[in-house]
Structures are given as C-alpha cells and as structure tokens.
Design a protein around this motif. Structure first.
Motif, PDB file in Angstrom:
ATOM      1  N   LEU A   1     -33.244 -40.263 -17.725  1.00 17.95           N
ATOM      2  CA  LEU A   1     -34.364 -41.185 -17.866  1.00 17.95           C
ATOM      3  C   LEU A   1     -33.876 -42.621 -18.026  1.00 17.95           C
ATOM      4  O   LEU A   1     -34.386 -43.539 -17.375  1.00 17.95           O
ATOM      5  CB  LEU A   1     -35.233 -40.792 -19.064  1.00 17.95           C
ATOM      6  N   VAL A   2     -32.889 -42.840 -18.887  1.00 19.69           N
ATOM      7  CA  VAL A   2     -32.363 -44.194 -19.088  1.00 19.69           C
ATOM      8  C   VAL A   2     -31.740 -44.720 -17.795  1.00 19.69           C
ATOM      9  O   VAL A   2     -31.928 -45.886 -17.427  1.00 19.69           O
ATOM     10  CB  VAL A   2     -31.345 -44.222 -20.248  1.00 19.69           C
ATOM     11  N   ASP A   3     -31.017 -43.862 -17.101  1.00 18.73           N
ATOM     12  CA  ASP A   3     -30.427 -44.283 -15.826  1.00 18.73           C
ATOM     13  C   ASP A   3     -31.514 -44.601 -14.803  1.00 18.73           C
ATOM     14  O   ASP A   3     -31.371 -45.528 -13.991  1.00 18.73           O
ATOM     15  CB  ASP A   3     -29.496 -43.200 -15.283  1.00 18.73           C
ATOM     16  N   ALA A   4     -32.608 -43.828 -14.832  1.00 19.57           N
ATOM     17  CA  ALA A   4     -33.687 -44.028 -13.862  1.00 19.57           C
ATOM     18  C   ALA A   4     -34.386 -45.367 -14.049  1.00 19.57           C
ATOM     19  O   ALA A   4     -34.859 -45.970 -13.073  1.00 19.57           O
ATOM     20  CB  ALA A   4     -34.703 -42.890 -13.946  1.00 19.57           C
ATOM     21  N   VAL A   5     -34.471 -45.857 -15.287  1.00 19.97           N
ATOM     22  CA  VAL A   5     -35.105 -47.161 -15.528  1.00 19.97           C
ATOM     23  C   VAL A   5     -34.108 -48.300 -15.415  1.00 19.97           C
ATOM     24  O   VAL A   5     -34.431 -49.456 -15.665  1.00 19.97           O
ATOM     25  CB  VAL A   5     -35.818 -47.209 -16.904  1.00 19.97           C
ATOM     26  N   GLY A   6     -32.869 -47.974 -15.038  1.00 19.09           N
ATOM     27  CA  GLY A   6     -31.873 -49.012 -14.825  1.00 19.09           C
ATOM     28  C   GLY A   6     -31.106 -49.418 -16.062  1.00 19.09           C
ATOM     29  O   GLY A   6     -30.509 -50.493 -16.104  1.00 19.09           O
ATOM     30  N   GLY A   7     -31.100 -48.551 -17.086  1.00 23.79           N
ATOM     31  CA  GLY A   7     -30.417 -48.874 -18.332  1.00 23.79           C
ATOM     32  C   GLY A   7     -31.339 -49.568 -19.310  1.00 23.79           C
ATOM     33  O   GLY A   7     -32.433 -50.012 -18.957  1.00 23.79           O
TER      34      GLY A   7
ATOM     35  N   ARG B   1     -35.079 -44.648 -32.790  1.00 24.78           N
ATOM     36  CA  ARG B   1     -36.297 -45.436 -32.584  1.00 24.78           C
ATOM     37  C   ARG B   1     -36.024 -46.615 -31.654  1.00 24.78           C
ATOM     38  O   ARG B   1     -36.858 -46.971 -30.825  1.00 24.78           O
ATOM     39  CB  ARG B   1     -36.847 -45.922 -33.934  1.00 24.78           C
ATOM     40  N   LYS B   2     -34.858 -47.231 -31.802  1.00 21.08           N
ATOM     41  CA  LYS B   2     -34.508 -48.354 -30.929  1.00 21.08           C
ATOM     42  C   LYS B   2     -34.438 -47.902 -29.480  1.00 21.08           C
ATOM     43  O   LYS B   2     -34.877 -48.622 -28.571  1.00 21.08           O
ATOM     44  CB  LYS B   2     -33.171 -48.956 -31.361  1.00 21.08           C
ATOM     45  N   VAL B   3     -33.874 -46.727 -29.252  1.00 22.18           N
ATOM     46  CA  VAL B   3     -33.787 -46.200 -27.891  1.00 22.18           C
ATOM     47  C   VAL B   3     -35.181 -45.931 -27.342  1.00 22.18           C
ATOM     48  O   VAL B   3     -35.495 -46.292 -26.201  1.00 22.18           O
ATOM     49  CB  VAL B   3     -32.930 -44.918 -27.852  1.00 22.18           C
ATOM     50  N   ILE B   4     -36.044 -45.312 -28.137  1.00 17.36           N
ATOM     51  CA  ILE B   4     -37.409 -45.018 -27.698  1.00 17.36           C
ATOM     52  C   ILE B   4     -38.152 -46.309 -27.351  1.00 17.36           C
ATOM     53  O   ILE B   4     -38.803 -46.418 -26.304  1.00 17.36           O
ATOM     54  CB  ILE B   4     -38.176 -44.233 -28.787  1.00 17.36           C
ATOM     55  N   GLU B   5     -38.054 -47.317 -28.219  1.00 16.99           N
ATOM     56  CA  GLU B   5     -38.737 -48.585 -27.977  1.00 16.99           C
ATOM     57  C   GLU B   5     -38.198 -49.257 -26.718  1.00 16.99           C
ATOM     58  O   GLU B   5     -38.964 -49.815 -25.920  1.00 16.99           O
ATOM     59  CB  GLU B   5     -38.568 -49.508 -29.182  1.00 16.99           C
ATOM     60  N   ALA B   6     -36.882 -49.209 -26.524  1.00 20.02           N
ATOM     61  CA  ALA B   6     -36.285 -49.834 -25.346  1.00 20.02           C
ATOM     62  C   ALA B   6     -36.718 -49.121 -24.071  1.00 20.02           C
ATOM     63  O   ALA B   6     -37.004 -49.773 -23.050  1.00 20.02           O
ATOM     64  CB  ALA B   6     -34.764 -49.830 -25.469  1.00 20.02           C
TER      65      ALA B   6
ATOM     66  N   LEU C   1     -40.250 -48.752 -19.233  1.00 20.09           N
ATOM     67  CA  LEU C   1     -41.274 -47.991 -18.516  1.00 20.09           C
ATOM     68  C   LEU C   1     -42.520 -48.831 -18.247  1.00 20.09           C
ATOM     69  O   LEU C   1     -43.235 -48.603 -17.273  1.00 20.09           O
ATOM     70  CB  LEU C   1     -41.654 -46.731 -19.309  1.00 20.09           C
ATOM     71  N   LEU C   2     -42.791 -49.805 -19.117  1.00 14.17           N
ATOM     72  CA  LEU C   2     -43.966 -50.658 -18.943  1.00 14.17           C
ATOM     73  C   LEU C   2     -43.701 -51.840 -18.020  1.00 14.17           C
ATOM     74  O   LEU C   2     -44.609 -52.604 -17.716  1.00 14.17           O
ATOM     75  CB  LEU C   2     -44.445 -51.185 -20.310  1.00 14.17           C
ATOM     76  N   SER C   3     -42.472 -51.989 -17.570  1.00 13.75           N
ATOM     77  CA  SER C   3     -42.119 -53.129 -16.729  1.00 13.75           C
ATOM     78  C   SER C   3     -42.481 -52.861 -15.275  1.00 13.75           C
ATOM     79  O   SER C   3     -42.664 -51.724 -14.847  1.00 13.75           O
ATOM     80  CB  SER C   3     -40.625 -53.435 -16.838  1.00 13.75           C
ATOM     81  N   PHE C   4     -42.552 -53.931 -14.479  1.00 13.96           N
ATOM     82  CA  PHE C   4     -42.881 -53.803 -13.044  1.00 13.96           C
ATOM     83  C   PHE C   4     -41.801 -53.031 -12.311  1.00 13.96           C
ATOM     84  O   PHE C   4     -42.094 -52.268 -11.385  1.00 13.96           O
ATOM     85  CB  PHE C   4     -43.046 -55.194 -12.429  1.00 13.96           C
ATOM     86  N   ASN C   5     -40.542 -53.219 -12.700  1.00 14.44           N
ATOM     87  CA  ASN C   5     -39.447 -52.528 -12.026  1.00 14.44           C
ATOM     88  C   ASN C   5     -39.615 -51.020 -12.090  1.00 14.44           C
ATOM     89  O   ASN C   5     -39.242 -50.304 -11.166  1.00 14.44           O
ATOM     90  CB  ASN C   5     -38.103 -52.925 -12.645  1.00 14.44           C
TER      91      ASN C   5
END
Length: 344
Positions: free
Chosen positions: A166-172, A229-234, A239-243
C-alpha cells in the motif's frame, strides 16, 4: 467584398463550433471510458473486501441510517500479524477510531496488545491480542464495545504484509521519527532497514519497520503506537491526494488481498464522499497505566502485561462517548447495539 468576409467569418465560426463539438465528444468519450474502467475496478474491489465477513456481522442496515444523517461513526482497526512460522494470526495493532463529520474531527485510541484482560465467558486471563484468534472478529467487537462502552459501527483488518504494498502504491510516505534505529525487514534480514531521526521519506518496507519496532524504543509499546498512528495518518494524506486518484489501480491491487471489512460497497463510497473532512483533524486519546509480570498457568511462566489506570480508562470512555455524541456520563450502549448482544 464585405459579403465575402462575412461568409468567411461564418464559415470559421462553424468550423470552430464543429471542432469544439468533436473535441467535446472525444473528451466525454475518453472520460466515460476511464470512469467506466475505474468504476468496474472499484466494484470488484468493494465486492472482494467484504466477501469474507462473518454471517453475524453482515447486516449493517442499522448503520445506514447513521451514514444518511451524517451521524458520528466508529471503526475497529486491526493490524494482523502471524506469530512465527505457521503461527496463529494475532492483532499486533488494535485501534478504535471515532469519526464526527460535523465536528470534522477523528479521535483514535490504541489499546496496547499486552493489556491484561479476562477472556469472555471465562475466568482465564489473557492479553488483549489473544481475543481475536480465540473468539474471532465478532467476539473481539463485542469485547471492545463492552470495554470502552461505545458501539462499533464497522471493523477493518489489514495484514501487515499489505502495508508494504500500500505504501509503495501511493509512492511512499513522509514520517517524522523521534529516534534513530535499525530493524529487520519482512524477510527477517537483521538491520536491513535504517530509520534516521527526523523527517524522511520511506517506502513500504521502511514504513513497516518504522511501525513495528518496539524493543529499541524507550517508550516500548506506546512509542510504537505513536509511530503506527503516524504511518496511518501519512497513508491517509496520500490516499486523499490527486496522485492517488490517478494511481488507483495499483492502490486497489495492494489493498484488495489484505483488507477485510464488514462495510458494504455503498457504505464505503458514502464514507469516502461525506466523512473525509474528518480525517483532516486526527487526535490521539491516551491511556495511562502500569506494566508488570503475571504468571499464566496456560503458559507455565510469567509474562509481561500492561494494565490501564481505571481513571484513565474512564476518561477515555467519556471522551469517545462525547465524540460519538452519546451521554458521556453513562456506560450504557445505545439500544440498537444493546447489552444483550454482549456476552462477555
């Protein structure tokens, strides 16, 4: 002459209109194809993530009324991890989030996995993370509702293996680490992941190591909870970004095999449409307590456990109940999630 110019102008206008019409048709056809493709992808994704919901948790029709009226809702969020080779899957991370769209705020409380509890329908003591493998997700929901005196609207479980993809999919993601440390990667290669103190970009493997490390943190499990929590928030920010919208397919593919929830597809879309502003303000609800070693007959030796102070637990209950717009002074659950459904 003037008439010829007028005719030429009319022809140019007609050509521009024709060109505009053609471009407009091409745009809407292209948009329709893309939207249709993603709609199909999203439909398949929504069908997959709730297909394994236990029968007793499939009926979420009562929650539909809350979503329709934009009422506060709550989530039980679990990070699952298998303990050792072929070991039982336990809840390595246990979080409860209350979401209030009118206040545009979210509150998250983490329950340490080593919290000492008494198992439902038993006098046997265990740690909180043992409830899931023993009583299943339905039993855990019942227990959490009774423990925090709040109803749980929905649950979601995410295997830690899915966090990497998931983190890799959003580009880090970007995290701010309070300390430097090294930790093994998902292949258990020692010191493969290096985290520096301060703000840094991390990929999926690094995010997993950042979220899971505990022994090197002077705050122990509480330090790890903060990092989780920091990871979840990040991840939410990404996920909410246009990218992320333009990168939807790899995100869905990363989440699909690792996410399980009792939310219907329509409910997920409703929350995504009407509750996302609440994710802009995320506040942690802290639990204070003390650690000790307790002898467990079933294991034949002492184990590390953690006990919350009763006054801290009561304050957390009041805070969550108030955020859900329930009577903060009461410990009763709403009738639709009544105590008769809680058998612990």
């Amino acid at each position: 002459m003037r008439s010829d110019k007028h005719i030429d102008k009319q022809q140019r206008v007609k050509r521009l209109k024709r060109l505009s019409l053609i471009l407009g048709i091409i745009f809407f056809l292209t948009f329709g194809i893309i939207a249709g493709y993603f709609a199909n992808e999203v439909r398949e994704f929504l069908d997959d993530v709730n297909k394994d919901t236990p029968e007793e948790l499939k009926d979420t029709s009562e929650q539909d009324a809350s979503l329709k009226d934009l009422q506060p809702i709550s989530f039980l969020l679990l990070g699952l991890d298998a303990e050792g080779e072929g070991g039982a899957t336990r809840t390595d991370s246990i979080m409860i989030a209350t979401v209030n769209p009118k206040k545009e705020s979210t509150k998250i409380i983490s329950i340490p996995r080593d919290t000492l509890i008494t198992l439902p329908n038993s006098n046997e003591q265990e740690k909180f993370n043992a409830i899931y493998p023993i009583n299943g997700i339905a039993g855990l929901i019942d227990f959490v509702e009774d423990y925090l005196t709040i109803p749980i609207s929905f649950y979601a479980t995410l295997n830690f293996e899915g966090l990497v993809d998931l983190v890799d999919a959003v580009g880090g993601i970007t995290v701010d680490s309070p300390l430097s440390f090294t930790v093994q990667d998902s292949d258990e290669t020692a010191d493969a992941i290096v985290i520096e103190e301060g703000i840094q970009e991390v990929n999926g493997e690094e995010a997993l190591g950042f979220a899971r490390m505990r022994k090197q943190d002077p705050r122990g499990d509480f330090g790890r909870q903060d990092r989780q929590r920091k990871v979840i928030e990040a991840v939410i920010d990404e996920l909410l970004s246009f990218n992320s919208v333009t990168n939807l397919t790899p995100i869905l593919n990363a989440v699909r095999p690792n996410l399980q929830t009792n939310m219907s597809g329509q409910q997920i879309l409703t929350v995504a449409s009407n509750y996302t502003d609440a994710a802009k303000s995320i506040e942690s609800v802290e639990l204070s307590g003390a650690a000790e070693y307790v002898y467990f007959p079933s294991y034949g030796h002492d184990l590390y456990v953690w006990n919350p102070y009763e006054e801290s637990l009561d304050e957390a209950r009041r805070t969550l109940r108030e955020h859900l717009e329930l009577d903060p002074s009461s410990e009763e659950l709403p009738e639709e999630n009544g105590d008769d459904e809680i058998d612990n």
